[in-house]
Enzyme design. Structure first.
Site, PDB file in Angstrom:
ATOM      1  N   ASN A  13       0.870  -1.179   0.000  1.00 52.41           N
ATOM      2  CA  ASN A  13       0.000   0.000   0.000  1.00 52.41           C
ATOM      3  C   ASN A  13       0.908   1.230   0.000  1.00 52.41           C
ATOM      4  O   ASN A  13       1.461   1.602   1.031  1.00 52.41           O
ATOM      5  CB  ASN A  13      -0.886  -0.039   1.255  1.00 52.41           C
ATOM      6  CG  ASN A  13      -1.734   1.207   1.392  1.00 52.41           C
ATOM      7  OD1 ASN A  13      -1.808   2.034   0.487  1.00 52.41           O
ATOM      8  ND2 ASN A  13      -2.378   1.346   2.549  1.00 52.41           N
ATOM      9  N   LYS A  15       0.095   4.246  -0.356  1.00 49.67           N
ATOM     10  CA  LYS A  15      -0.565   5.438   0.202  1.00 49.67           C
ATOM     11  C   LYS A  15      -0.326   6.636  -0.711  1.00 49.67           C
ATOM     12  O   LYS A  15      -0.288   6.484  -1.929  1.00 49.67           O
ATOM     13  CB  LYS A  15      -0.099   5.667   1.643  1.00 49.67           C
ATOM     14  CG  LYS A  15      -0.239   4.395   2.498  1.00 49.67           C
ATOM     15  CD  LYS A  15      -0.085   4.627   3.962  1.00 49.67           C
ATOM     16  CE  LYS A  15      -0.301   3.323   4.709  1.00 49.67           C
ATOM     17  NZ  LYS A  15      -0.280   3.465   6.151  1.00 49.67           N
ATOM     18  N   HIS A  99      -9.684   1.185   4.610  1.00 51.48           N
ATOM     19  CA  HIS A  99      -8.428   1.412   5.336  1.00 51.48           C
ATOM     20  C   HIS A  99      -8.680   2.388   6.486  1.00 51.48           C
ATOM     21  O   HIS A  99      -9.478   3.312   6.361  1.00 51.48           O
ATOM     22  CB  HIS A  99      -7.365   1.979   4.380  1.00 51.48           C
ATOM     23  CG  HIS A  99      -6.006   1.979   5.013  1.00 51.48           C
ATOM     24  ND1 HIS A  99      -5.610   2.966   5.883  1.00 51.48           N
ATOM     25  CD2 HIS A  99      -4.987   1.098   4.925  1.00 51.48           C
ATOM     26  CE1 HIS A  99      -4.382   2.687   6.301  1.00 51.48           C
ATOM     27  NE2 HIS A  99      -3.974   1.560   5.738  1.00 51.48           N
ATOM     28  N   GLU A 101      -7.070   4.803   7.584  1.00 55.59           N
ATOM     29  CA  GLU A 101      -6.813   6.222   7.277  1.00 55.59           C
ATOM     30  C   GLU A 101      -8.017   6.838   6.574  1.00 55.59           C
ATOM     31  O   GLU A 101      -8.283   8.030   6.721  1.00 55.59           O
ATOM     32  CB  GLU A 101      -5.533   6.346   6.446  1.00 55.59           C
ATOM     33  CG  GLU A 101      -4.310   6.121   7.340  1.00 55.59           C
ATOM     34  CD  GLU A 101      -3.085   5.598   6.632  1.00 55.59           C
ATOM     35  OE1 GLU A 101      -3.045   5.619   5.391  1.00 55.59           O
ATOM     36  OE2 GLU A 101      -2.151   5.159   7.340  1.00 55.59           O
ATOM     37  N   GLU A 173      -5.577  -4.803  10.701  1.00 55.03           N
ATOM     38  CA  GLU A 173      -4.598  -3.732  10.881  1.00 55.03           C
ATOM     39  C   GLU A 173      -4.929  -2.932  12.136  1.00 55.03           C
ATOM     40  O   GLU A 173      -5.739  -1.988  12.084  1.00 55.03           O
ATOM     41  CB  GLU A 173      -4.613  -2.785   9.678  1.00 55.03           C
ATOM     42  CG  GLU A 173      -4.248  -3.450   8.369  1.00 55.03           C
ATOM     43  CD  GLU A 173      -3.657  -2.432   7.392  1.00 55.03           C
ATOM     44  OE1 GLU A 173      -2.546  -2.675   6.919  1.00 55.03           O
ATOM     45  OE2 GLU A 173      -4.301  -1.410   7.132  1.00 55.03           O
ATOM     46  N   GLY A 179       2.110   2.682  10.771  1.00 57.11           N
ATOM     47  CA  GLY A 179       3.035   3.808  10.619  1.00 57.11           C
ATOM     48  C   GLY A 179       3.713   4.225  11.910  1.00 57.11           C
ATOM     49  O   GLY A 179       4.314   5.290  11.981  1.00 57.11           O
ATOM     50  N   SER A 219       3.131  -1.586  10.419  1.00 56.35           N
ATOM     51  CA  SER A 219       4.588  -1.534  10.636  1.00 56.35           C
ATOM     52  C   SER A 219       5.300  -2.844  10.269  1.00 56.35           C
ATOM     53  O   SER A 219       6.287  -3.217  10.908  1.00 56.35           O
ATOM     54  CB  SER A 219       4.911  -1.118  12.075  1.00 56.35           C
ATOM     55  OG  SER A 219       4.416   0.188  12.315  1.00 56.35           O
TER      56      SER A 219
HETATM   57  P1  PGA Z   1       2.505   0.646   7.661  1.00 56.28           P
HETATM   58  O1  PGA Z   1       1.068   0.745   6.987  1.00 56.28           O
HETATM   59  O2  PGA Z   1       3.139  -0.628   7.178  1.00 56.28           O
HETATM   60  O3  PGA Z   1       3.255   1.882   7.196  1.00 56.28           O
HETATM   61  O4  PGA Z   1       2.301   0.635   9.145  1.00 56.28           O
HETATM   62  C1  PGA Z   1       0.255  -0.380   6.816  1.00 56.28           C
HETATM   63  C2  PGA Z   1      -1.062   0.018   6.228  1.00 56.28           C
HETATM   64  O5  PGA Z   1      -1.559   1.085   6.593  1.00 56.28           O
HETATM   65  O6  PGA Z   1      -1.636  -0.693   5.380  1.00 56.28           O
END
Ligand code: PGA
Length: 267
Positions: A13, A15, A99, A101, A173, A179, A219
């Site tokens: 992903n 983003k 997601h 976010e 998640e 993140g 992460s």
């Molecule tokens: P990250 O994001 O690996 O940067 O923690 C994972 C995600 O949001 O799918």
């Protein structure tokens, strides 16, 4: 053995990273460094880079799926700035839905996410549905209830058989791990995979949800992936930050390949 039938998947992903000028090269680099038997690879760039990534991967003849990071819940209309499932034809065959976010920044609700899921399935896109609890919810032990509610709220109106046929994937998640450099433990992620499959079973999914891949996200790095891939109930990862680094992706997919090989040999 049912477990052996589930795909091992590593989805990237990206983003809101990479311009179209950068995306092709990054996709090529990741694709050429992650050729590992038994692992389904997916790259989800920003909408504006889907075409470039597609061209880059077809030149390489790489067997890598391309996914969008979101899709609108209506077919078309006066929705400025949005992208419908039909518009993704020829550009993407996967889509990330719900997601955290987008739940946070765009106010997406479980009901809305359910509608997006329907559009994705109707358009032949393979959905990766994201669920996960906030830190304060985990601290008071409410993670099972929260994830169960998210699943019921977005899947409840759909025919389970149809979602299975569409290749639905669930990504667990935990929001506090995204993140942040802080991961869940493999044991906690496996416990949540069990909760997810129990909820699917209660919703009437065939084989108690055992055929659906459950990924861990939050992460994930090449150093952290082993802990998750060692869990029989976890079928891969949704990778954010580390998915922009070809070295990291090489390590993550290589480790996922060990699990795929081990599962294949126990079939
Ligand atoms: P990250 O994001 O690996 O940067 O923690 C994972 C995600 O949001 O799918």
């Amino acid at each position: 053995m049912i477990r052996a039938m589930r795909d091992v998947i590593v989805a990237a992903n990206w983003k809101m990273h990479t311009t179209p000028a950068e995306a092709g090269e990054l996709a090529r680099s990741i694709a050429s460094r992650t050729r590992v038997a038994g692992v389904t690879r997916v790259i989800c760039p920003p909408f504006v880079s889907l075409a470039t990534v597609g061209e880059a991967l077809s030149e390489l003849d790489a067997d890598v799926g391309i996914g969008a990071q979101n899709v609108h819940h209506e077919l078309q209309g006066a929705f400025t700035g949005e992208v419908s499932a039909g518009m993704l034809a020829g550009l993407a065959s996967w889509v990330i839905i719900g997601h955290s976010e987008r739940r946070r920044d765009a106010g997406e609700t479980d009901e809305l996410i359910g509608r997006k899921l329907g559009r994705a399935v109707d358009a032949g896109l393979r959905p990766i549905l994201c669920v996960g609890e906030q830190l304060d919810e985990r601290e008071v032990g409410r993670q099972d209830e929260v994830v169960g509610r998210q699943l019921r709220g977005s899947l409840g109106d759909h025919d389970p058989e149809r979602l299975v046929a569409a290749g639905l994937v669930i990504a667990y998640e935990p929001v506090w791990a995204i993140g942040t450099g802080r991961t869940a433990s493999g044991t906690d992620a496996a416990a949540m995979a069990t909760v997810i499959r129990q909820t699917l079973a209660a919703l009437g999914f065939p084989a108690g949800g055992e055929t659906l891949p459950v990924l861990y996200g939050g992460s994930v790095t090449s150093a952290a992936i082993g802990e998750f891939m060692a869990e029989p109930s976890i079928d891969g990862a949704l990778v954010g930050g580390a998915s922009l680094k070809p070295d990291e992706m090489a390590g993550i997919v290589a480790r996922a390949g060990l699990t795929a090989a081990a599962r294949g040999s126990t079939e």
